[in-house]
Design a protein around this motif. Structure first.
Motif, short mmCIF file in Angstrom:
data_model
loop_
_atom_site.label_atom_id
_atom_site.label_comp_id
_atom_site.label_asym_id
_atom_site.label_seq_id
_atom_site.Cartn_x
_atom_site.Cartn_y
_atom_site.Cartn_z
N ALA A 1 0.84 -1.20 0.00
CA ALA A 1 0.00 0.00 0.00
C ALA A 1 0.87 1.25 0.00
O ALA A 1 0.57 2.23 -0.72
CB ALA A 1 -0.92 -0.01 1.22
N GLY A 2 1.96 1.23 0.78
CA GLY A 2 2.84 2.40 0.82
C GLY A 2 3.42 2.70 -0.55
O GLY A 2 3.42 3.86 -1.01
N ALA A 3 3.89 1.65 -1.23
CA ALA A 3 4.48 1.86 -2.55
C ALA A 3 3.43 2.33 -3.56
O ALA A 3 3.69 3.21 -4.39
CB ALA A 3 5.15 0.56 -3.02
N LEU A 4 2.23 1.75 -3.50
CA LEU A 4 1.17 2.18 -4.42
C LEU A 4 0.76 3.63 -4.16
O LEU A 4 0.50 4.39 -5.10
CB LEU A 4 -0.06 1.27 -4.28
N ALA A 5 0.73 4.01 -2.89
CA ALA A 5 0.36 5.40 -2.55
C ALA A 5 1.39 6.36 -3.14
O ALA A 5 1.04 7.46 -3.61
CB ALA A 5 0.28 5.57 -1.04
N ALA A 6 2.66 5.95 -3.13
CA ALA A 6 3.71 6.80 -3.71
C ALA A 6 3.54 6.89 -5.23
O ALA A 6 3.61 7.99 -5.82
CB ALA A 6 5.08 6.22 -3.37
N ASP A 7 3.30 5.75 -5.86
CA ASP A 7 3.12 5.75 -7.32
C ASP A 7 1.90 6.59 -7.72
O ASP A 7 1.92 7.29 -8.74
CB ASP A 7 2.93 4.31 -7.83
N ALA A 8 0.86 6.49 -6.91
CA ALA A 8 -0.37 7.24 -7.24
C ALA A 8 -0.08 8.74 -7.24
O ALA A 8 -0.55 9.48 -8.12
CB ALA A 8 -1.45 6.92 -6.21
N TYR A 9 0.74 9.19 -6.29
CA TYR A 9 1.06 10.61 -6.26
C TYR A 9 1.92 10.99 -7.47
O TYR A 9 1.69 12.02 -8.12
CB TYR A 9 1.77 10.99 -4.96
N ALA A 10 2.92 10.13 -7.76
CA ALA A 10 3.80 10.43 -8.89
C ALA A 10 3.00 10.56 -10.19
O ALA A 10 3.28 11.41 -11.03
CB ALA A 10 4.87 9.35 -9.02
#
Ligand code: FAD
Ligand code: SF4
Length: 565
Positions: A342-351
């Protein structure tokens, strides 16, 4: 250092493009991935060091189907931060001294690339170093000893965070990875789960044992490790189970129970842990020696019931336990791996949405990614929603219990066909995912299996676990004298009495814990009242749910400091 902006607000505050709150697996993954996207990222962690506040069983899984695993983000993780890989996986069904053991390798290996035991202080402090290196390159970094105490809002919209130790900090994107009982999820009105049946409570002991002795007693080689699970009548009627995992030169032994069941049975968590530690089955591994290094406890959310389907508000997203993303897949507990994903996906979503004027664009994209990656499907399996409606209905539960406790149930479970089929059923991810959260699954059936198919354990387990007083005495505290982090709102026993039992550092007959009950006489009548002393608190979160409190974490670096976790 970050630029300072006013952005039309009345104050000049530090600004970072992204702020991540919490440096557990969820926060570490989010920050590492944000930094890989070149996004200026500041991580705020309340502990003196990452891991000093954290507790897991803990087996960290790398799932084949997950879009991100921890070694994708931190390639040296297994060699440098983990303990032993799990090469042997068993569940013990217990009825008194009768034990039926099933090999659960098939269930354990389903969708599993690898699985390692970890200790959180070692793991999280290692992650903190890597995250600090990565985020420093973006102009950010990790700041420890900082407790975020709320959200900075402008015209009602979230624009940053407020802290005990620092001035408010503005951010374009905020990742709340602040774990169970997330203060940020509450501040954003995103935490709508606060009933005991939506949580588990875990309690754990880390036990000292030389690596050679572990290899010998568990019949393993260097580089191998075992996981043993326990269910049945050893916890009486409390719904939950026990675990034992081998680390490099320690054992992690603990229990995880449904919080509503602990409350209903008025069970004391430290006694349930002792029931496991002193069971005859464990004598083979202790051989009369027991040196407990640390006692710890924490709540975890039950994702089946609470994983947030839209875990965002304005520019804030929830990851990991803060978003209710802790999966109990039958006896297997998966929280750390989902927090990483979830942490990694949240970062990708922002990018992917960077620059979008709509503050919720990243949150919406993150929600879609959780769905499309299959993560939300694991956290909230549809089949559980379908079967629990029937399986957890009181009438159905009573009927099933009645059958299992009758001669018919006894014959059905005890016959040779059942003997052959039961290990297969236990290894089926599909069936395990449909198990209702009732005593049938945790107690009645395992006990019956133990009774009907078990061998008798003749060993005597003579170890003596430490008392609660000794356990508290062995912990390290940095008490915030005169500044209690939990306030009792209603001291009546009706409102807050459950904490006297359910608080893992309190007990009805122990005056040195956090919660006590006493009968006082007022105006000729007697009343049972509850009092609270937060000094021995291990910050598990239980009394935020079972008592009427105003609950916050202690200020940065204050409170308990776990050395193992
Ligand atoms: C007994 C037990 C057994 C478990 N067994 C397993 C297991 O075997 N496998 C597994 O995968 N999971 C297991 N879990 C669950 C797992 O520990 C969690 O799901 C996981 O830690 C969640 O990660 P997270 O990053 O969301 O939160 P956490 O790991 O809780 O990290 C949150 C971080 O935020 C920090 N923080 C909190 N509030 C603030 C604030 N206001 N300001 C600044 N910092 C803050 C904390 O100090 C902490 O470092 C177990 C849990 C327990 C209690
Ligand atoms: S006082 Fe509350 S938060 Fe602290 S250990 Fe007891 S139940 Fe947990």
């Amino acid at each position: 250092m970050s630029e300072t902006r006013t952005d039309g607000g009345s104050e000049d505050y530090e600004h970072y493009e992204a702020v991540v709150v919490g440096c557990g697996p969820g926060g570490a993954a989010a920050a590492a991935r944000l930094a890989e996207h070149g996004i200026e990222t500041l991580v705020l962690e309340r502990g003196v060091e990452a891991g000093s506040k954290n507790v897991s069983g803990g087996l960290i899984y790398a799932e084949d189907s997950a879009p991100y695993t921890i070694d994708d983000l931190f390639p040296d993780f297994r060699e440098e931060a983990a303990e032993r890989p799990v090469t042997d996986y068993h569940i013990h069904n217990i009825d008194g001294r009768q034990v039926t053991t099933y090999d659960l390798t098939d269930l354990h290996e389903h969708d599993t690339d690898w699985c390692d035991a970890v200790l959180r202080r070692t793991m999280d402090s290692w992650l903190e170093q890597r995250v600090h290196e990565k985020t420093s390159e973006t102009g950010g970094g990790v700041l420890t000893g900082v407790r975020v105490n709320g959200l900075l809002r402008e015209n009602g919209e979230i624009v940053g965070v407020t802290c005990d130790e620092l001035d408010p900090i503005r951010a374009d994107y905020i990742v709340a990875a602040d774990g169970v009982n997330s203060e940020l999820a509450r501040a954003a009105d995103l935490m709508d789960w606060d009933e005991p049946d939506e949580w588990f409570q875990g309690v754990k002991a880390v036990v000292d044992m030389d690596a050679d002795v572990i290899n010998d007693r568990f019949s393993i080689e260097e580089g191998e490790g075992v996981a043993h699970l326990f269910s049945g009548d050893l916890f009486e009627d409390v719904r939950g189970g026990g675990f034992l995992y081998t680390n490099e030169d320690t054992l992690s032994i603990g229990t995880v129970f449904h919080l509503d069941s602990l409350v209903a049975e008025e069970a004391e968590p430290h006694e349930l842990l002792d029931a496991l530690l002193t069971h005859p089955l464990l004598a083979q591994w202790f051989d009369g020696e027991y040196n407990e290094l640390e006692y710890s406890a924490k709540l975890v959310p039950d994702s089946k019931k609470v994983a947030h389907r839209e875990p965002y508000a304005d520019n804030l997203v929830l990851v990991g336990d803060a978003g209710g993303q802790m999966q109990a897949q039958g006896p297997i507990i998966k929280g750390m791996n989902h927090a990483v994903t979830a942490g990694a996906l949240a970062a990708d979503a922002y990018a992917l949405t960077r620059g979008n004027a709509d503050p919720e664009a990243a949150g919406r994209r993150y929600t879609t990614m959780l769905e499309q990656s299959g993560t939300m499907g694991k956290l909230r399996p549809r089949r559980y929603e379908l079967t629990s409606t029937v399986g957890e209905h009181d009438l159905v539960t009573k009927a099933v219990e009645g059958v299992l406790n009758s001669p018919v149930g006894s014959i059905a479970v005890g016959n040779p066909i059942a003997k052959r089929l039961l290990p297969k059923a236990y290894n089926s991810p599909f069936l395990v995912g449909m198990l209702p959260d009732t005593s049938m699954a945790y107690t009645t059936l395992p006990s019956l299996i133990g009774e009907k198919h078990g061998r008798t354990v003749h060993w005597e387990n003579e170890i003596e676990p430490p008392s609660l007083e000794e356990r508290i005495g062995d912990l390290t505290y940095n008490t915030d004298v005169g500044n209690p982090h939990i306030l009792l709102q209603d001291e009546s026993f009706e409102a807050s009495g459950a904490a006297v039992y359910a608080c893992p550092v309190s007990a009805e007959d122990f005056g040195g814990g956090c919660y006590r009950a006493e009968t006082v006489k007022t105006n000729g009548s007697e009343e049972k009242l509850v009092s609270l002393d937060t000094q021995p608190c291990v910050e598990c979160g239980t009394c935020a749910i079972v008592a009427d409190t105003e609950w916050t974490h202690p200020r940065g670096e204050k409170g308990v400091e776990y050395k193992q976790g």
